[in-house]
Scaffold this motif. Structure first.
Motif, PDB file in Angstrom:
ATOM      1  N   ASN A  43       9.214 -28.663  22.031  1.00 57.61           N
ATOM      2  CA  ASN A  43       7.963 -28.788  22.259  1.00 57.61           C
ATOM      3  C   ASN A  43       7.209 -30.031  21.188  1.00 57.61           C
ATOM      4  N   LYS A  44       7.417 -29.799  20.122  1.00 51.58           N
ATOM      5  CA  LYS A  44       6.944 -30.761  19.207  1.00 51.58           C
ATOM      6  C   LYS A  44       7.666 -32.111  19.288  1.00 51.58           C
ATOM      7  N   ILE A  68       5.732 -33.634  22.487  1.00 46.99           N
ATOM      8  CA  ILE A  68       4.152 -33.878  22.058  1.00 46.99           C
ATOM      9  C   ILE A  68       3.946 -35.188  21.437  1.00 46.99           C
ATOM     10  N   MET A  71       4.896 -37.842  24.146  1.00 42.08           N
ATOM     11  CA  MET A  71       3.887 -37.846  24.992  1.00 42.08           C
ATOM     12  C   MET A  71       2.839 -38.965  24.374  1.00 42.08           C
ATOM     13  N   MET A  72       2.458 -38.643  22.990  1.00 42.75           N
ATOM     14  CA  MET A  72       1.710 -39.278  22.540  1.00 42.75           C
ATOM     15  C   MET A  72       2.007 -40.935  22.155  1.00 42.75           C
ATOM     16  N   ALA A  81       9.509 -37.025  27.181  1.00 40.35           N
ATOM     17  CA  ALA A  81       8.560 -35.829  26.845  1.00 40.35           C
ATOM     18  C   ALA A  81       8.597 -34.743  27.527  1.00 40.35           C
ATOM     19  N   VAL A 100       2.375 -26.754  27.652  1.00 38.93           N
ATOM     20  CA  VAL A 100       2.127 -27.037  25.982  1.00 38.93           C
ATOM     21  C   VAL A 100       2.109 -28.720  25.781  1.00 38.93           C
ATOM     22  N   VAL A 101       3.123 -29.326  26.402  1.00 40.15           N
ATOM     23  CA  VAL A 101       2.944 -30.949  26.546  1.00 40.15           C
ATOM     24  C   VAL A 101       2.019 -31.596  27.190  1.00 40.15           C
ATOM     25  N   SER A 102       1.739 -31.065  28.363  1.00 40.95           N
ATOM     26  CA  SER A 102       1.037 -31.755  29.293  1.00 40.95           C
ATOM     27  C   SER A 102      -0.418 -32.362  28.901  1.00 40.95           C
ATOM     28  N   PHE A 138      -1.204 -33.232  26.120  1.00 43.42           N
ATOM     29  CA  PHE A 138      -1.495 -34.391  25.229  1.00 43.42           C
ATOM     30  C   PHE A 138      -1.400 -35.901  25.952  1.00 43.42           C
ATOM     31  N   ARG A 139      -1.363 -35.939  27.425  1.00 40.67           N
ATOM     32  CA  ARG A 139      -1.319 -36.783  28.455  1.00 40.67           C
ATOM     33  C   ARG A 139      -2.852 -37.515  28.197  1.00 40.67           C
ATOM     34  N   SER A 150      -4.566 -37.856  25.705  1.00 36.15           N
ATOM     35  CA  SER A 150      -4.938 -39.013  24.781  1.00 36.15           C
ATOM     36  C   SER A 150      -5.091 -40.464  25.141  1.00 36.15           C
TER      37      SER A 150
END
Length: 318
Positions: free
Chosen positions: A23-24, A27, A30-31, A246, A254-256, A258-259, A261
Motif C-alpha cells: 500500500n505504501k 500511494i 499514485m502521487m 500503483a 487505500v490507494v485510490s 490519492f488519485r 491529488s
C-alpha cells in the motif's frame, strides 16, 4: 488523466506486513503518477498553442515509444514483446487512444483544472456502471455520492453557459472512455508486465496521432515545441507506468483516494503556467467531485470489511 482499478488479486493471501508495504508503494506511485500526468498535460497544452492535435499526439508518441522501449530493454522484457498483441491489451490501448484524442483536442481549448476535474468523475461512472449491471451493490448513500459528484461535473462544465461547447463535451467523453479503459484493465492477465501494457498503449496512441495528422495541415514545430513534446513524452510514459504499478497487489480503497491529488497539481499548474484561476462555481464543482469520490471509496471499504467479517462468522462448509 485518470487511473485503472487493480488487476486480479494473487491466489495466496499476503501477510499484513506485505499488504502495508504494498500500500505504501502504491500511494507513492499514485502521487508520482498524478504529478507526471499533469506535467505532461501542461507541456501538451503549451504545444497545442501552435500545433494541431494529431501532430502533437504523433510527435509526443514518437518520443514516448523511444522512452518505453528503453524501459522494456532496461527491465529485461524484450523477449516477451509478443504479449503486446494480446487482444485484451490491444483493446485497452485502443480505449486509451480514444481517451487521448478527446482529451488532447479539448485540452487546447479548456482550462487545465476544469478538464482535470471532469476526468475525476471516471470512478463514479465505474461505480454506477457496475451497480446497474448487478456486479456491485450500492445503497442509497453511494448513489447519493454519485449524484453529488455529477452535480459537481455540471458546475464545472456549466451546460448552457458561454464556456459550454464541443470541447467541454469532448472533455466529458474522455472521462467516460477512461472509465471504460479502467474496467478493461481489470481483465489484463497478471502475466503481462506493466511495461508491456505501456508499450502497446504508447505505440497505438502514436500511430493514432499520425493517422489524425493526415487530415490536418502539419506545421514545422519550433525547437521549443519539440522540447515540450519530448518532455511530455517522458512524463506521460512515467505517468502510465506508475499508475499501472500503483494498483497492482494493493488495497484499492487505500490507494485510490490519492488519485485526487491530481486536482491540486492541475490548479497550481493552471495558475502558474496559464494564468487560469478557476471561478467559484468550478471550484465548488471540483470539491464536490473529489468529496463524492472519496466518500464512494470510503463506503466501498466499509462494504468489503462487512463482507470479510460475515465470511469469518459463516465460513463455507467443506
Amino acid at each position: 488523466m485518470v487511473t485503472p482499478p487493480a488487476l486480479q488479486a494473487p491466489a495466496d493471501k499476503p501477510s499484513p506486513a506485505a499488504v502495508l508495504a504494498a500500500n505504501k508503494r502504491g500511494i507513492i506511485a499514485m502521487m508520482l503518477a498524478m504529478a507526471f500526468f499533469v506535467t505532461n498535460d501542461s507541456f501538451m497544452k503549451l504545444a497545442r498553442e501552435d500545433l494541431p492535435a494529431g501532430q502533437v499526439m504523433a510527435i509526443r508518441g514518437a518520443f514516448g515509444v523511444v522512452f518505453t522501449l528503453g524501459l522494456v530493454i532496461a527491465m529485461g522484457e524484450i523477449g516477451r514483446l509478443r504479449l503486446v498483441v494480446r487482444r485484451i491489451v490491444v483493446a485497452r490501448a485502443a480505449l486509451e487512444l480514444a481517451v487521448a484524442i478527446c482529451f488532447i483536442i479539448a485540452l487546447g481549448h479548456l482550462p487545465l483544472a476544469d478538464i482535470t476535474a471532469m476526468g475525476q468523475s471516471a470512478p463514479l461512472l465505474i461505480a454506477a456502471y457496475l451497480a446497474l449491471r448487478g456486479q456491485e451493490q450500492m445503497g442509497w448513500r453511494r448513489w447519493t455520492a454519485v449524484a453529488v459528484g455529477f452535480a459537481g461535473v455540471i458546475l464545472v462544465v456549466k451546460p448552457g453557459g458561454p464556456g459550454f461547447n464541443v470541447y467541454a463535451v469532448l472533455g466529458l467523453m474522455s472521462a467516460v472512455l477512461v472509465a471504460a479503459r479502467d474496467l478493461v484493465t481489470r481483465f489484463v492477465p497478471r502475466e503481462v508486465p506493466t511495461v508491456l501494457i505501456l508499450a502497446t498503449t504508447t505505440g497505438l496512441v502514436a500511430l493514432g496521432g499520425a493517422a489524425m495528422g493526415l487530415a490536418e495541415e502539419w506545421q514545422t514545430p519550433s525547437s521549443t515545441a519539440v522540447v515540450h513534446l519530448a518532455l511530455a513524452g517522458l512524463f506521460v510514459t512515467l505517468g502510465h507506468y506508475f499508475v499501472i504499478s500503483a494498483f497492482r497487489d494493493v488495497e484499492i480503497a487505500v490507494v485510490s483516494p490519492f488519485r485526487y491529488s491530481v486536482v491540486v497539481f492541475a490548479v497550481v499548474y493552471g495558475i502558474v503556467l496559464f494564468g487560469h484561476v478557476p471561478d467559484a462555481l468550478a471550484m465548488v464543482g471540483t470539491l464536490l467531485i473529489v468529496m463524492s469520490g472519496l466518500y464512494t471509496l470510503h463506503r466501498e471499504r466499509i462494504r468489503r470489511r462487512e463482507i470479510a467479517v460475515a465470511a469469518m462468522k459463516n465460513p463455507p462448509s467443506a
